[in-house]
Design a protein around this motif. Structure first.
Motif, mmCIF file in Angstrom:
data_model
loop_
_atom_site.group_PDB
_atom_site.id
_atom_site.type_symbol
_atom_site.label_atom_id
_atom_site.label_comp_id
_atom_site.label_asym_id
_atom_site.label_seq_id
_atom_site.Cartn_x
_atom_site.Cartn_y
_atom_site.Cartn_z
ATOM 1 N N ILE A 94 -8.493 1.180 0.260
ATOM 2 C CA ILE A 94 -7.323 0.340 -0.003
ATOM 3 C C ILE A 94 -7.539 -1.034 0.625
ATOM 4 C CG2 ILE A 94 -5.708 2.265 -0.229
ATOM 5 C CD1 ILE A 94 -4.872 1.783 2.658
ATOM 6 N N PRO A 95 -6.971 -2.067 0.045
ATOM 7 C CA PRO A 95 -7.147 -3.423 0.593
ATOM 8 C C PRO A 95 -6.403 -3.608 1.912
ATOM 9 C CG PRO A 95 -5.591 -3.446 -1.223
ATOM 10 C CD PRO A 95 -6.167 -2.064 -1.194
ATOM 11 N N ASP A 96 -6.726 -4.678 2.588
ATOM 12 C CA ASP A 96 -6.091 -4.959 3.882
ATOM 13 C C ASP A 96 -4.583 -5.129 3.747
ATOM 14 O OD1 ASP A 96 -8.548 -4.827 5.055
ATOM 15 O OD2 ASP A 96 -8.861 -6.993 5.137
ATOM 16 N N THR A 97 -4.140 -5.688 2.619
ATOM 17 C CA THR A 97 -2.688 -5.857 2.430
ATOM 18 C C THR A 97 -1.987 -4.500 2.402
ATOM 19 O OG1 THR A 97 -3.054 -5.919 0.039
ATOM 20 C CG2 THR A 97 -2.912 -8.045 1.207
ATOM 21 N N ALA A 98 -2.637 -3.514 1.786
ATOM 22 C CA ALA A 98 -2.049 -2.171 1.733
ATOM 23 C C ALA A 98 -2.056 -1.523 3.110
ATOM 24 C CB ALA A 98 -2.820 -1.307 0.733
ATOM 25 N N VAL A 99 -3.124 -1.773 3.886
ATOM 26 C CA VAL A 99 -3.177 -1.240 5.238
ATOM 27 C C VAL A 99 -2.020 -1.794 6.055
ATOM 28 C CG1 VAL A 99 -4.508 -1.187 7.383
ATOM 29 C CG2 VAL A 99 -5.666 -0.862 5.183
ATOM 30 N N ARG A 100 -1.793 -3.107 5.934
ATOM 31 C CA ARG A 100 -0.691 -3.727 6.686
ATOM 32 C C ARG A 100 0.649 -3.160 6.238
ATOM 33 N NH1 ARG A 100 -4.042 -8.350 6.119
ATOM 34 N NH2 ARG A 100 -2.874 -9.038 4.271
ATOM 35 N N GLU A 101 0.804 -2.899 4.947
ATOM 36 C CA GLU A 101 2.060 -2.344 4.429
ATOM 37 C C GLU A 101 2.303 -0.939 4.970
ATOM 38 O OE1 GLU A 101 5.597 -1.889 2.192
ATOM 39 O OE2 GLU A 101 4.486 -3.607 2.966
ATOM 40 N N ILE A 102 1.239 -0.148 5.013
ATOM 41 C CA ILE A 102 1.379 1.220 5.533
ATOM 42 C C ILE A 102 1.737 1.191 7.016
ATOM 43 C CG2 ILE A 102 0.041 3.293 6.112
ATOM 44 C CD1 ILE A 102 -1.371 2.933 3.395
ATOM 45 N N ARG A 103 1.120 0.294 7.755
ATOM 46 C CA ARG A 103 1.456 0.183 9.186
ATOM 47 C C ARG A 103 2.903 -0.257 9.363
ATOM 48 N NH1 ARG A 103 -4.223 -2.840 10.846
ATOM 49 N NH2 ARG A 103 -5.458 -0.922 11.159
ATOM 50 N N ARG A 104 3.349 -1.198 8.496
ATOM 51 C CA ARG A 104 4.738 -1.653 8.590
ATOM 52 C C ARG A 104 5.709 -0.515 8.273
ATOM 53 N NH1 ARG A 104 8.759 -3.321 5.560
ATOM 54 N NH2 ARG A 104 7.611 -2.892 3.635
ATOM 55 N N LEU A 105 5.371 0.273 7.267
ATOM 56 C CA LEU A 105 6.221 1.405 6.918
ATOM 57 C C LEU A 105 6.299 2.415 8.051
ATOM 58 C CD1 LEU A 105 5.173 2.058 3.203
ATOM 59 C CD2 LEU A 105 7.417 1.301 4.024
ATOM 60 N N LYS A 106 5.178 2.634 8.709
ATOM 61 C CA LYS A 106 5.159 3.587 9.833
ATOM 62 C C LYS A 106 6.081 3.111 10.951
ATOM 63 C CE LYS A 106 3.365 6.983 12.413
ATOM 64 N NZ LYS A 106 4.241 6.922 13.578
ATOM 65 N N ALA A 107 5.981 1.860 11.313
ATOM 66 C CA ALA A 107 6.834 1.323 12.374
ATOM 67 C C ALA A 107 8.302 1.371 11.977
ATOM 68 C CB ALA A 107 6.415 -0.113 12.695
ATOM 69 N N ARG A 108 8.583 1.045 10.703
ATOM 70 C CA ARG A 108 9.969 1.071 10.240
ATOM 71 C C ARG A 108 10.526 2.494 10.271
ATOM 72 N NH1 ARG A 108 11.851 -0.643 4.115
ATOM 73 N NH2 ARG A 108 14.024 0.031 4.318
ATOM 74 N N MET A 109 9.716 3.451 9.863
ATOM 75 C CA MET A 109 10.163 4.840 9.861
ATOM 76 C C MET A 109 10.523 5.288 11.277
ATOM 77 S SD MET A 109 8.065 8.200 8.620
ATOM 78 C CE MET A 109 6.991 8.126 10.054
ATOM 79 N N GLU A 110 9.686 4.940 12.252
ATOM 80 C CA GLU A 110 9.976 5.309 13.636
ATOM 81 C C GLU A 110 11.277 4.698 14.115
ATOM 82 O OE1 GLU A 110 6.812 4.497 16.339
ATOM 83 O OE2 GLU A 110 5.280 5.458 15.105
ATOM 84 N N ALA A 111 11.532 3.464 13.691
ATOM 85 C CA ALA A 111 12.725 2.760 14.167
ATOM 86 C C ALA A 111 13.998 3.239 13.498
ATOM 87 C CB ALA A 111 12.555 1.252 13.944
ATOM 88 N N GLU A 112 13.914 3.600 12.201
ATOM 89 C CA GLU A 112 15.126 3.844 11.432
ATOM 90 C C GLU A 112 15.442 5.319 11.204
ATOM 91 O OE1 GLU A 112 14.774 1.700 7.800
ATOM 92 O OE2 GLU A 112 14.686 -0.273 8.783
ATOM 93 N N ARG A 113 14.423 6.173 11.154
ATOM 94 C CA ARG A 113 14.678 7.550 10.728
ATOM 95 C C ARG A 113 14.899 8.517 11.893
ATOM 96 N NH1 ARG A 113 10.458 9.557 6.438
ATOM 97 N NH2 ARG A 113 11.827 11.377 6.638
#
Length: 1013
Positions: free
Chosen positions: A858-877
């Motif tokens: 996957i491209p670097d943009t997708a890696v950054r998106e997955i990392r952002r989703l992980k952090a958001r999930m920890e914060a919100e869920r």
């Protein structure tokens, strides 16, 4: 500015000013000797050690306080002799041993003042070497002027000087042992066995003195049998030495009456030689009250007389006392014959009528006596008080006597070896045995320290803070030694008492001791106290269950009266005895009229024991069993607990469903099959036959079979209602934990539905039929039923809940080609066929492969998106108010952390590395290590956290009967879960700390492996 006295007080001296004065009296070199000061400060009682050292130096010919020392009237003006202080400076070992003893024992300090030459016993290599028992015997015999080489040694005299010499020599050996004890050079077992050998040597020397006092002793053979702690080689520093005397004529055919008369005089003389007061004090009392008929019986008997008494008149407690019998002095061959003959009777004692009840009654009499004589001080009794040494000894001895008649490996004299043998043999749980051994060793060490202080027989923990401080420091306790000692003593005493009650009054003992000679019945009046002791929190409720199960004259009630005394002990071993008994009553109500059920429990011990453990551990398994009670037969064989092959499950599910006439009945029948297999898996899990990975695989195979059979029923119903073939191929794609073969007992079934119209069928009609099938499948599986549901969760489909429930294969292809986001590629990593058309499922997975296994990663943009989703999930869920550190799914180091690391590695590298193409988390991590993408240590940390968190999630469901992602806050629930995971009853804090430790380590790895490029 702080004074010297203040500094000394801060270092640990209770009276800094006095310590300053005493150090000054030792001379300027001593006052400035930092090593000496450090050694004093490190003792249990620095003030006591310094006081005794000062007194000892005054007796030292080379010391400053002695008339011939420096500055004394006999000082010739030349260089001073090295003296004691010089020896302490030159020999750190001597310094540690001498000051260690002086800081613990005022009595041994007094002895050294009287016999300063005994300081030499603590110097050099011999000071740390354990003497052989023959050397102890030889030394004490020489002290009374007897020849150690003579088989029947006679002392040179029997006057006060001889007895004083015996006491001085004995205390010299005691000093040598105490020095090794307090410095840690001798273990508890070595200390107690050497004390026992030393007592035997003193008895031998006392017997030599008696022979010198009584001419004509050649006409008799006298054996001294050690009993109690002396016989078991577990004696303490100051104790009555329990003995029994056995005599025979020296010549075969000799006059037994005359021999007994001579032997009685010898025995009396020996007892006086040990107990008489001299200028050197007394040794200890020799107690012969354990002889036949006690103090009312003759002091000495022949071997034949002993055996005749034991065969005809002996009481239960006398056989218990004979457990410890060992020849310790006198005629060894005669003593060995006595012990061998007595042992034959000891190990049959448990078959006596009311044996267990007699032993228990005797224990209660001892407790009543202690309470009556000591009042409130009973709580401070190390030996006889609640949770004291006698509690542990009685429990161990009773278990030995009951089981030792059939298991010779249990026939040990000493408590700790016997306890270890009971644990190895499975008669005591490993955790219980370890807790008892730790408590026993601690209490014995405290007992030794108490007795060493004044060389007095005492078992009472003092109330004086100064005494408690000395005990705490002697045991190496940091912080506040008074508080630390008191807390540890209370904890060990409480645990010992709990385990004593659990083992000593365990109804199982009654069954083992008396079956099959008579039926074991349960007394309702005794049951409540017994149930409380065993750990039932609602004994009144438990009694109601027992009454309901055992009342009446039916065969069923009679068998229950036989079963329950045994099973109550097994329930007590489970985390929740009350739930176990309640569950047993409910299962018995369901199956009690079935002829095979109670017979199975009565005749198959393994089934009954496993059932008790299961019911007292898992509400989930209990609920399954109540709705599938015939599954109890699985408990009889480990082979029955093995997961069934997926093909066999699917075949049975389809056959079971095919026998029904309606879709609802078909799915109900399949859910009955699922209920039985969930029970099989839960039992295998709780009994350690399946690890957490295999549990997930077993649950996935079962869910696949359930989905397939339910799908068949749904298709049949839709086709019947439409009165036409479905017109499309249909497949269920497993996602999430189901796709990864990693579900827990409470997991939903994450799926996606795909269909493909048959040739000639309009896509609109095919899609309508596919939607009807998907909705009917969800409805059938959600129908109310008395078992855990398999809820379908389709939210991982394209566009989530906003998207269509079912898509064609072409629609999926179009969507993924145009709209696919990184999270959907990540979700597809778990995709696999669960049910339905196999060729369609294969086609869907081929469609998904380029998205989840991109050739160039996957491209670097997708890696950054997955990392952002992980952090958001920890914060919100994460649920509000939840402790993140204890949330098994979303918390730091939990399941999500581990799985996202594995999935990111797959998205980046699986396109070029086929070994990474797996739906399973741990398989992906192992492949990453093999491909040098992840260090093996990191994989081990992540895998350990994933397994631990998965086991905790499963245990929560098993214990509570419902799913949750967080370790519960409720203390009782947390304790039940920790025990289900294999921790001891007091191991809840260890469980939580272990979880925190493992997940902290995994979090550190995750932050490095997931967020760093």
């Amino acid at each position: 500015m702080q004074t010297t006295a203040g500094r000394l007080a801060r270092l640990g001296f209770a009276d800094g000013a006095r310590a300053e004065r005493l150090l000054g009296e030792l001379g300027p070199e001593a006052a400035g000797d930092l090593d000496l000061l450090d050694a004093l400060v490190g003792t249990a009682d620095p003030d006591l050690a310094l006081t005794s050292l000062t007194r000892l130096v005054e007796r030292d010919p080379g010391g400053p306080g002695h008339p011939s020392g420096p500055g004394g009237p006999g000082d010739p003006g030349g260089p001073a002799a090295p003296g004691l202080l010089g020896a302490l400076r030159a020999d750190p070992g001597l310094r540690a041993r001498l000051l260690g003893v002086l800081g613990v024992s005022a009595a041994l300090g007094d002895h050294l003042v009287r016999h300063p030459e005994h300081v030499a016993l603590l110097a050099g290599e011999r000071a740390v070497r354990r003497p052989a028992s023959r050397d102890l015997r030889a030394g004490l015999l020489r002290a009374v002027g007897a020849d150690p080489g003579d088989p029947r040694p006679r002392a040179a005299g029997h006057g006060t000087e001889t007895l004083s010499a015996l006491r001085a020599a004995y205390r010299g050996r005691l000093l040598h042992l105490a020095a090794r004890d307090v410095t840690g050079a001798a273990s508890l077992a070595e200390v107690t066995s050497e004390l026992s050998d030393l007592a035997g040597a003193a008895l031998e020397a006392g017997l030599a003195v008696a022979r010198a006092e009584h001419p004509g002793s050649e006409a008799v053979r006298l054996a001294v049998i050690g009993m109690g702690k002396c016989g078991a080689r577990e004696l303490n520093y100051i104790s009555d030495v329990d003995v029994v005397f056995v005599a025979e004529p020296a010549e075969e055919g000799g006059d037994e009456t005359e021999a007994v008369r001579h032997a009685t005089r010898l025995a009396q003389g020996m007892m006086r030689a040990c107990s008489a007061t001299t200028p050197e004090g007394a040794l200890w009392e020799v107690d012969a009250a354990l002889r036949p008929e006690g103090k009312a019986g003759p002091l000495v008997r022949t071997l034949a007389s002993h055996l005749a008494y034991y065969r005809r008149w002996a009481k239960t407690w006398e056989f218990q006392a004979l457990l410890k019998a060992r020849p310790v002095a006198g005629d060894t061959e005669l003593g060995e014959r006595y012990v061998e003959a007595a042992n034959e009777m000891v190990w049959q004692a448990a078959t006596r009528e009311k044996f267990v009840e007699d032993v228990q009654a005797m224990r209660r009499r001892v407790e009543d006596h202690v309470r009556r004589d000591t009042g409130e001080a009973a709580e401070r009794q190390l030996k006889l008080g609640p949770g004291g040494l006698r509690d542990i000894e009685f429990a161990v001895q009773l278990l030995q006597l009951v089981h030792g008649r059939l298991d010779p490996l249990l026939r040990r004299r000493a408590t700790l070896p016997a306890l270890a043998a009971l644990s190895r043999g499975g008669y005591v749980g490993r955790d219980d045995a370890r807790a008892l051994a730790e408590a026993y060793a601690f209490l014995r060490r405290v007992e030794h320290l108490l007795q060493l202080h004044r060389l007095r027989r005492t078992h009472v923990v003092p109330a004086d803070p100064a005494d408690l401080r000395r005990l705490g420091r002697a045991l190496g306790m940091a912080g506040d030694p008074v508080e630390a000692f008191t807390a540890r003593w209370r904890r060990h005493a409480m645990e010992a008492r709990r385990l004593h009650e659990k083992l000593f009054y365990r109804p199982l003992l009654l069954a083992v001791a008396r079956l099959p000679e008579s039926e074991t019945r349960l007394s309702a009046t005794a049951a409540q106290a017994r149930l409380e002791a065993l750990g039932y929190t609602d004994p009144a409720g438990a009694l109601r269950h027992i009454s309901a199960l055992t009342s009446g004259v039916s065969r069923r009630a009679a068998i229950q009266r036989t079963l329950l005394p045994v099973m109550l002990g097994w329930f007590a071993d489970a985390p929740d005895p009350d739930a176990g008994l309640l569950g047993f009553r409910r299962v018995s109500d369901e199956l009690g009229t079935t002829p095979w059920y109670l017979r199975l429990l009565r005749d198959e011990t393994a089934v009954a024991e496993r059932l008790a453990r299961l019911l007292g551990t898992s509400r989930y398994a209990t609920g399954l069993l109540l709705n599938a009670p015939e599954a109890v037969v699985m408990l009889g064989s480990d082979a029955e607990l093995a997961p069934r092959p997926p093909e066999a499950l699917l075949s049975e599910a389809r056959v079971t469903a095919g026998r029904q006439t309606t879709a609802e009945n078909a799915v109900a029948a399949v859910r009955g099959l699922r209920r039985r297999e969930l029970f099989r898996t839960a039992v295998a899990d709780l009994t350690g036959h399946l690890d957490v990975e295999r549990v997930g695989q077993a649950l996935s195979a079962l869910n696949d079979a359930t989905l397939q059979a339910a799908l068949d029923a749904a298709i049949d119903k839709v086709e019947m209602e439409r009165r036409a073939p479905l017109g499309t191929r249909f497949a269920v794609i497993a996602m999430g934990r189901l796709g990864g073969a990693e579900p827990s007992y409470g997991s939903d079934a994450d799926v996606m539905f795909v269909h493909s119209p048959l040739e000639g069928v309009a896509e609109r009609d095919a899609t309508a039929g596919a939607h009807a099938v998907a909705n009917e499948l969800r409805r059938l599986l959600a129908l109310p039923a008395p078992d855990p549901p398999l809820l379908i969760d389709p939210d991982l489909r394209p566009e989530g809940r906003q998207g269509p429930l079912v898509r064609t294969l072409a629609s999926y292809a179009a969507y993924y080609r145009r709209w696919s986001s990184p999270w959907e590629s990540q979700a597809l990593l778990r995709a696999r066929l669960s049910a339905g058309d196999a060729s369609l499922g294969t086609a869907f997975l081929e469609l998904a492969d380029p998205l989840r296994y991109p050739a160039d990663g996957i491209p670097d943009t997708a890696v950054r998106e997955i990392r952002r989703l992980k952090a958001r999930m920890e914060a919100e869920r994460l649920p509000r108010g939840a402790d993140p550190a204890l949330h098994t799914k979303l918390g730091p180091g939990g399941l999500s952390d581990v799985e996202w690391v594995a999935q990111l590695l797959q998205l980046r590298h699986a396109g070029r590395l086929p070994s990474l193409r797996t739906t399973r988390t741990l398989e992906a991590l192992r492949a990453a290590v093999a491909e040098d993408l992840l260090p093996s240590d990191d994989e081990a940390a992540l895998a350990e956290a994933w397994r631990f968190a998965s086991r905790v999630r499963n245990a929560i469901v098993l214990v509570r009967g419902r799913a949750a992602d967080s370790i519960p806050v409720d203390v009782r629930e947390r304790a039940l879960i920790s025990q289900a995971l294999g921790y001891p009853p007091d191991g809840t804090e260890d469980f939580v700390e272990d979880y925190r430790r493992v997940t902290r380590r995994a979090r550190r790895v995750m932050e490095r492996a997931f967020y760093e490029d």
